[in-house]
Design an enzyme around this catalytic site. Sequence first.
Site, PDB file in Angstrom:
ATOM      1  N   GLY A   1       0.754  -1.249   0.000  1.00  0.00           N
ATOM      2  CA  GLY A   1       0.000   0.000   0.000  1.00  0.00           C
ATOM      3  C   GLY A   1       0.778   1.288   0.000  1.00  0.00           C
ATOM      4  O   GLY A   1       0.207   2.365  -0.215  1.00  0.00           O
TER       5      GLY A   1
ATOM      6  N   PRO B   1       4.587  -5.392  -0.640  1.00  0.00           N
ATOM      7  CA  PRO B   1       4.604  -4.187  -1.473  1.00  0.00           C
ATOM      8  C   PRO B   1       4.536  -4.537  -2.955  1.00  0.00           C
ATOM      9  O   PRO B   1       5.149  -5.500  -3.413  1.00  0.00           O
ATOM     10  CB  PRO B   1       5.964  -3.560  -1.140  1.00  0.00           C
ATOM     11  CG  PRO B   1       6.816  -4.719  -0.730  1.00  0.00           C
ATOM     12  CD  PRO B   1       5.916  -5.736  -0.100  1.00  0.00           C
TER      13      PRO B   1
ATOM     14  N   CYS C   1     -11.412   4.861 -28.938  1.00  0.00           N
ATOM     15  CA  CYS C   1     -12.751   5.421 -28.852  1.00  0.00           C
ATOM     16  C   CYS C   1     -13.086   5.484 -27.365  1.00  0.00           C
ATOM     17  O   CYS C   1     -12.318   5.022 -26.541  1.00  0.00           O
ATOM     18  CB  CYS C   1     -13.707   4.549 -29.642  1.00  0.00           C
ATOM     19  SG  CYS C   1     -15.157   5.457 -30.169  1.00  0.00           S
TER      20      CYS C   1
HETATM   21  C1  LIG Z   1      -3.787  -8.116  -0.674  1.00  0.00           C
HETATM   22  C2  LIG Z   1      -2.894  -7.129  -1.316  1.00  0.00           C
HETATM   23  N1  LIG Z   1      -1.606  -7.104  -0.958  1.00  0.00           N
HETATM   24  C3  LIG Z   1      -0.736  -6.243  -1.525  1.00  0.00           C
HETATM   25  C4  LIG Z   1      -1.156  -5.352  -2.488  1.00  0.00           C
HETATM   26  C5  LIG Z   1      -0.150  -4.402  -3.080  1.00  0.00           C
HETATM   27  O1  LIG Z   1      -0.467  -3.091  -2.836  1.00  0.00           O
HETATM   28  P1  LIG Z   1       0.524  -1.954  -3.363  1.00  0.00           P
HETATM   29  O2  LIG Z   1       0.764  -2.208  -4.785  1.00  0.00           O
HETATM   30  O3  LIG Z   1      -0.223  -0.705  -3.111  1.00  0.00           O
HETATM   31  O4  LIG Z   1       1.768  -2.052  -2.537  1.00  0.00           O
HETATM   32  C6  LIG Z   1      -2.505  -5.325  -2.883  1.00  0.00           C
HETATM   33  C7  LIG Z   1      -2.977  -4.358  -3.874  1.00  0.00           C
HETATM   34  O5  LIG Z   1      -3.844  -3.579  -3.666  1.00  0.00           O
HETATM   35  C8  LIG Z   1      -3.397  -6.251  -2.284  1.00  0.00           C
HETATM   36  O6  LIG Z   1      -4.667  -6.286  -2.646  1.00  0.00           O
END
Ligand SMILES: Cc1ncc(COP(=O)(O)O)c(C=O)c1O
Length: 400
Positions: free
Chosen positions: A248, A291, A361
């Site tokens: 996140g 991540p 489009c």
């Molecule tokens: C369960 C889960 N883990 C990890 C991620 C990776 O998140 P991010 O790409 O924001 O680090 C996501 C994506 O939303 C996710 O749904």
Amino acid sequence: MMQFGTQRVSADGRLEIGGCDAVDLAREYGTPLYVLDEDHLRANCRAYREALAAVTDRGLVMYASKALTTTAVAALVASEGLGLDVASAGELRTALAASVDPARLLMHGNYKSRTEMEMVLDHGVGRVVVDSLEEIAAWEERCAAAGRRQRILIRANPNVKPKTHTSIQVGQLDSKFGLSILSGAALAAVQKALACPHLELVGVHSHIGSQVLGWQAFAEAARQVADFLAEVKAQTGAVLDEVDLGGGLGIRYLPEHQPPAVAEFVREVVGALLARLAEHGLPKPLVLLEPGRSIVGEAGTTLYTLGVIKEIPGVRTYVSVDGGLSDNPRPEMYEAEYHVFIAGRADARADTVVTVSGKHCETDTLFRDVALAAPRVGDILAVQSTGAYNYAMASHGAGA
Ligand SMILES: Cc1ncc(COP(=O)(O)O)c(C=O)c1O
């Protein structure tokens, strides 16, 4: 331009990535072209590993492969010592094709198909994050039939809403993901899983959202998870050994975006978890992080050829490029913004305000009211921070 990884402006003012001239790359391979900076990607993997190792000797970084799934990326990330989180049969197949050790894979999804469940069991995927009560029963039945015991984590919803676009907020009570701690559903799931002889419940997972430019909401979610583990122990006697705090962390799409550094993010969030667990007298768990965007996002650049310039006097100038929502649906999906510039004049003053449109489009607006350095037909347009959720969300049949 924003300075990422090996990107630089050459002596004659052109964008270079990994020592390659971006305009030459566009001519050689054609456009639209995704360019990935391998050194930068590797450095981001190491930054996460080192940051986690600095706060705990029991840590594991799992790259969220949904951000960018190719065999080359899967192999590269695995070679840096990361595991992989996969969320579909396609992502799982890609990881296996890249020879990633299945024991280092983790399977996600709020609706896992029969095929996906069979693949997990057939290939010996290390961990599954279970998202519903129905799924617990389904895994128990399948594992019993296969004579297998599957390691699982329960996805807990901590009721934390991070500051980001509503489409990528998933940690609040009103979410399709996970089982609510607040409502008691998460505890019910733990109790149900503990009663299943073919399931080895090892831990709890939480992921609250994506492209979040701060660590505070993640730290709050981590504390909620720690409190939940204390409740699990009080109610069931079980001490769960793994905590997965999801992904996140946001990245810089625009120069004004200021995400915390990976080291700070990991220190604060994992620190909050460990401190709260210690307050509860619970032992140090294996901490997993997932991540995606912050590993690959800034390492990617898209190159387009600018083909049409249409000035509507007194209204707007439209500049059309040879890609669009087929290679990057994020602007149309959730008003995502990007930093763009002319690759051949990377340090020239951006003095002409235009709206960059895709070729498809529907409206297909890519970048509204952005300043470019006197754009000309034939210029190569560079778009930074396209490594995550671009290729992975592209419609592969609809490109140029
Ligand atoms: C369960 C889960 N883990 C990890 C991620 C990776 O998140 P991010 O790409 O924001 O680090 C996501 C994506 O939303 C996710 O749904």
